[in-house]
Design an enzyme around this catalytic site. Structure first.
Site, PDB file in Angstrom:
ATOM      1  CB  CYS A  88      -4.066  12.886  -4.801  1.00 52.52           C
ATOM      2  SG  CYS A  88      -4.055  14.011  -3.370  1.00 52.52           S
ATOM      3  CG  HIS A 192      -8.523  14.442  -5.781  1.00 57.76           C
ATOM      4  ND1 HIS A 192      -8.342  13.146  -5.339  1.00 57.76           N
ATOM      5  CD2 HIS A 192      -7.909  15.237  -4.876  1.00 57.76           C
ATOM      6  CE1 HIS A 192      -7.662  13.159  -4.200  1.00 57.76           C
ATOM      7  NE2 HIS A 192      -7.384  14.411  -3.902  1.00 57.76           N
ATOM      8  CD  GLU A 194     -10.416  11.275  -7.503  1.00 56.70           C
ATOM      9  OE1 GLU A 194     -10.020  11.333  -6.318  1.00 56.70           O
ATOM     10  OE2 GLU A 194      -9.668  11.497  -8.481  1.00 56.70           O
TER      11      GLU A 194
END
Length: 212
Positions: A88, A192, A194
């Site tokens: 990001c 992202h 994650e």
């Protein structure tokens, strides 16, 4: 001996979620994750991950506030050849400069600017938020880490790369937006991993297995 992944702690808001995801995939491939603000740990790491959420300016200032960290990153990545992943705003910091809240210098590892997303269609909302396709560029079809798929995005600024060859993948939000940049042992993803469930964990796993 297990590899060490240095996850740089400079106050980025997504640090803990990235750490948790890296621990999951790290255990599977026999790698240890070290959350660190110590340049010496970065100099000795096998791989480096730079997270980041919020404004380009705040993240750049936070990274620079750690004495010797940028120098350690540069030495380990550019001289030592360690694989690097920016996530990001961590990816955006690879650019020459960011234009959020004025002009702020970036690392200038991949030439370009971070600009506001300004879709021509007023129905297209900013920030770009939610699940969207990640489409590899033809010249990056054999990239060892990024693959075609669907990932979670949340950003209002985008990477405008000076050299199209540095763009590894694109997404679409009223216009084409860079989803990933790559050069040699340096990779940045706008999405992202994650937060991208199976696709994101698979991306992180491939990063940990990446032989540059």
């Amino acid at each position: 001996m297990a590899e060490v992944i240095a996850l740089i702690d400079y106050g980025a808001g997504n640090l803990h979620s990235v750490h948790n995801a890296l621990k999951v995939v790290g255990e599977a491939v026999g790698a240890n994750v070290s959350v660190t603000a110590d340049p010496q740990v970065v100099r000795a790491a096998d791989r480096i991950v730079l997270p980041g959420v919020g404004s380009f300016k705040a993240c750049a200032e936070g990274l620079l506030a750690i004495d010797g960290m940028v120098e350690a990153m540069t030495e380990r990545v550019h001289v030592g050849g360690a694989p690097f992943l920016g996530i990001c705003v961590g990816m955006q910091l690879l650019a020459t400069r960011g234009l959020e809240h004025g002009s702020t210098a970036g690392l200038d590892w991949i030439s370009g600017e971070i600009r506001l997303i300004e879709p021509s269609d007023p129905a297209i909302k900013v920030p770009h938020m939610g699940w969207n396709d990640v489409a590899l560029m033809p010249h990056a079809k054999d990239h060892a880490v990024v693959e075609d798929g669907e990932a979670y995005f949340l950003h209002s600024y985008h990477f405008s790369a000076s050299n199209p060859k540095d763009v590894a993948a694109m997404t679409d939000h009223g216009e084409g937006l860079v989803a990933a940049v790559a050069r040699d042992n340096i990779l940045g993803v706008q999405f992202h991993p994650e937060k991208s469930q199976a696709y994101g964990l698979a991306t992180l796993t491939r990063f940990l297995e990446w032989k540059v």
